[in-house]
Write a protein that holds these residues in place. Sequence first.
Motif, PDB file in Angstrom:
ATOM      1  N   ASN A 249      25.551  29.567  -9.803  1.00 27.85           N
ATOM      2  CA  ASN A 249      26.892  30.253  -9.243  1.00 27.85           C
ATOM      3  C   ASN A 249      28.239  29.416 -10.666  1.00 27.85           C
ATOM      4  OD1 ASN A 249      28.505  32.300  -9.220  1.00 27.85           O
ATOM      5  ND2 ASN A 249      30.012  30.886  -7.983  1.00 27.85           N
ATOM      6  N   ASN A 250      28.171  28.080 -10.434  1.00 27.07           N
ATOM      7  CA  ASN A 250      29.078  27.105 -11.155  1.00 27.07           C
ATOM      8  C   ASN A 250      28.418  27.065 -12.114  1.00 27.07           C
ATOM      9  OD1 ASN A 250      31.153  24.859 -11.122  1.00 27.07           O
ATOM     10  ND2 ASN A 250      29.419  23.154 -10.898  1.00 27.07           N
ATOM     11  N   GLN A 251      27.154  27.048 -12.645  1.00 25.92           N
ATOM     12  CA  GLN A 251      26.666  26.190 -13.448  1.00 25.92           C
ATOM     13  C   GLN A 251      26.843  28.268 -14.379  1.00 25.92           C
ATOM     14  OE1 GLN A 251      24.917  23.746 -15.903  1.00 25.92           O
ATOM     15  NE2 GLN A 251      25.547  25.728 -17.460  1.00 25.92           N
ATOM     16  N   ALA A 252      26.214  29.460 -14.355  1.00 24.36           N
ATOM     17  CA  ALA A 252      26.983  30.448 -15.145  1.00 24.36           C
ATOM     18  C   ALA A 252      28.455  30.734 -15.323  1.00 24.36           C
ATOM     19  CB  ALA A 252      26.976  31.585 -13.765  1.00 24.36           C
ATOM     20  N   LEU A 253      29.340  29.942 -14.890  1.00 24.55           N
ATOM     21  CA  LEU A 253      30.921  30.382 -14.837  1.00 24.55           C
ATOM     22  C   LEU A 253      31.058  28.474 -15.613  1.00 24.55           C
ATOM     23  CD1 LEU A 253      32.482  29.654 -11.379  1.00 24.55           C
ATOM     24  CD2 LEU A 253      32.482  32.168 -12.814  1.00 24.55           C
ATOM     25  N   ALA A 254      30.753  27.859 -16.321  1.00 27.73           N
ATOM     26  CA  ALA A 254      30.630  27.269 -17.047  1.00 27.73           C
ATOM     27  C   ALA A 254      29.791  27.310 -18.054  1.00 27.73           C
ATOM     28  CB  ALA A 254      30.177  25.679 -16.921  1.00 27.73           C
ATOM     29  N   ASP A 255      28.479  27.959 -18.252  1.00 27.27           N
ATOM     30  CA  ASP A 255      28.046  29.344 -19.243  1.00 27.27           C
ATOM     31  C   ASP A 255      29.456  30.524 -19.231  1.00 27.27           C
ATOM     32  OD1 ASP A 255      26.122  27.478 -18.985  1.00 27.27           O
ATOM     33  OD2 ASP A 255      25.022  29.450 -18.626  1.00 27.27           O
ATOM     34  N   LEU A 256      30.186  30.850 -18.167  1.00 29.89           N
ATOM     35  CA  LEU A 256      30.857  32.172 -19.663  1.00 29.89           C
ATOM     36  C   LEU A 256      31.854  31.762 -20.073  1.00 29.89           C
ATOM     37  CD1 LEU A 256      32.266  34.938 -16.884  1.00 29.89           C
ATOM     38  CD2 LEU A 256      33.907  33.305 -17.546  1.00 29.89           C
ATOM     39  N   LYS A 257      32.731  30.751 -19.453  1.00 29.60           N
ATOM     40  CA  LYS A 257      33.817  29.688 -20.258  1.00 29.60           C
ATOM     41  C   LYS A 257      33.477  28.932 -22.192  1.00 29.60           C
ATOM     42  CE  LYS A 257      36.640  26.838 -17.840  1.00 29.60           C
ATOM     43  NZ  LYS A 257      36.616  25.504 -16.955  1.00 29.60           N
ATOM     44  N   GLN A 258      32.113  29.006 -21.479  1.00 23.62           N
ATOM     45  CA  GLN A 258      31.281  28.073 -23.143  1.00 23.62           C
ATOM     46  C   GLN A 258      31.254  29.514 -24.112  1.00 23.62           C
ATOM     47  OE1 GLN A 258      30.828  25.187 -24.247  1.00 23.62           O
ATOM     48  NE2 GLN A 258      30.170  26.366 -25.956  1.00 23.62           N
ATOM     49  N   ALA A 259      30.937  30.531 -23.723  1.00 23.68           N
ATOM     50  CA  ALA A 259      31.027  31.683 -23.981  1.00 23.68           C
ATOM     51  C   ALA A 259      32.011  32.499 -24.405  1.00 23.68           C
ATOM     52  CB  ALA A 259      30.058  33.306 -23.723  1.00 23.68           C
ATOM     53  N   ALA A 260      33.081  32.055 -23.819  1.00 21.97           N
ATOM     54  CA  ALA A 260      34.582  32.539 -24.342  1.00 21.97           C
ATOM     55  C   ALA A 260      34.859  31.467 -25.367  1.00 21.97           C
ATOM     56  CB  ALA A 260      35.261  32.528 -22.971  1.00 21.97           C
ATOM     57  N   GLU A 261      34.952  30.411 -25.359  1.00 25.61           N
ATOM     58  CA  GLU A 261      35.155  29.686 -26.814  1.00 25.61           C
ATOM     59  C   GLU A 261      34.369  30.016 -28.306  1.00 25.61           C
ATOM     60  OE1 GLU A 261      34.679  25.356 -25.237  1.00 25.61           O
ATOM     61  OE2 GLU A 261      35.565  25.758 -22.857  1.00 25.61           O
ATOM     62  N   GLU A 262      33.211  30.173 -27.508  1.00 23.24           N
ATOM     63  CA  GLU A 262      32.687  30.253 -28.580  1.00 23.24           C
ATOM     64  C   GLU A 262      32.961  31.580 -30.277  1.00 23.24           C
ATOM     65  OE1 GLU A 262      28.031  30.211 -27.488  1.00 23.24           O
ATOM     66  OE2 GLU A 262      28.642  28.139 -27.458  1.00 23.24           O
ATOM     67  N   ASN A 263      33.753  32.640 -28.713  1.00 18.58           N
ATOM     68  CA  ASN A 263      33.679  33.680 -29.149  1.00 18.58           C
ATOM     69  C   ASN A 263      34.704  33.691 -29.503  1.00 18.58           C
ATOM     70  OD1 ASN A 263      30.915  35.725 -28.324  1.00 18.58           O
ATOM     71  ND2 ASN A 263      32.279  35.971 -26.419  1.00 18.58           N
ATOM     72  N   ALA A 264      35.790  33.207 -28.777  1.00 17.84           N
ATOM     73  CA  ALA A 264      37.307  32.198 -29.702  1.00 17.84           C
ATOM     74  C   ALA A 264      37.204  31.915 -30.698  1.00 17.84           C
ATOM     75  CB  ALA A 264      38.594  32.247 -28.545  1.00 17.84           C
ATOM     76  N   VAL A 265      36.573  30.668 -30.914  1.00 21.81           N
ATOM     77  CA  VAL A 265      35.809  30.483 -32.027  1.00 21.81           C
ATOM     78  C   VAL A 265      34.985  30.880 -33.509  1.00 21.81           C
ATOM     79  CG1 VAL A 265      35.267  28.247 -33.298  1.00 21.81           C
ATOM     80  CG2 VAL A 265      36.070  27.821 -31.288  1.00 21.81           C
ATOM     81  N   ALA A 266      34.392  32.082 -32.992  1.00 20.13           N
ATOM     82  CA  ALA A 266      34.220  33.003 -34.222  1.00 20.13           C
ATOM     83  C   ALA A 266      35.341  34.018 -34.669  1.00 20.13           C
ATOM     84  CB  ALA A 266      32.699  33.697 -33.416  1.00 20.13           C
ATOM     85  N   ASN A 267      36.519  34.740 -33.471  1.00 18.52           N
ATOM     86  CA  ASN A 267      37.130  35.383 -34.175  1.00 18.52           C
ATOM     87  C   ASN A 267      38.256  34.606 -34.786  1.00 18.52           C
ATOM     88  OD1 ASN A 267      36.041  38.617 -33.459  1.00 18.52           O
ATOM     89  ND2 ASN A 267      35.231  36.894 -31.782  1.00 18.52           N
ATOM     90  N   GLY A 268      37.668  33.496 -34.773  1.00 15.90           N
ATOM     91  CA  GLY A 268      39.298  33.082 -35.643  1.00 15.90           C
ATOM     92  C   GLY A 268      40.525  31.570 -34.865  1.00 15.90           C
TER      93      GLY A 268
END
Length: 173
Positions: free
Chosen positions: A121-140
């Motif tokens: 579950n902890n790894q899933a939350l870390a992956d969720l935060k990483q995905a949010a960072e990647e989406n934010a960067v990809a959107n400027g």
Amino acid sequence: AVAFGMQSPHSSEQKTTRIGFEDLGELATQAAYCTEVNVTEASRELFGWTIPFTQSKYIYSYDVVVKAGFDFGDIQWNVADGVITVRLPETRILSSELDLDSFQVYHEAESIFRPITLEENNQALADLKQAAEENAVANGLLESARSNAEDILTGFFANAYDLNEYELRFTEH
């Protein structure tokens, strides 16, 4: 009487075991608010086949706040010949935080034969935060952070210098 005797006990205990303070010199200039949906699954397998009744699956979402900006100490500037030159370091992600109040569960099924562990579950939350960072960067996010930093610093220098007499230039390290 049986209904009154049945309970679902829940307890939680906290204790601070270490605390430390650290000076920060960050200039956060932009935040992205992302809602991320995560699917966490686990099951037992035998020879590549999933064993029935061993599947656990959670589908949930969190809002994640991703902040970007600069290390303030890395911003350099000088004034020469009527020009204020400001050297900005590379824009970077400063933090990403889960908004715990935004938690939404869409599906929850856990098998007693294969529960999802706290580490998973902890790894899933870390992956969720990483995905949010990647989406934010990809959107400027980083570009917006830099642009807003220039606006903020322009206001800062306008308080100290007459910008009708000085030209303000932004460069990168």
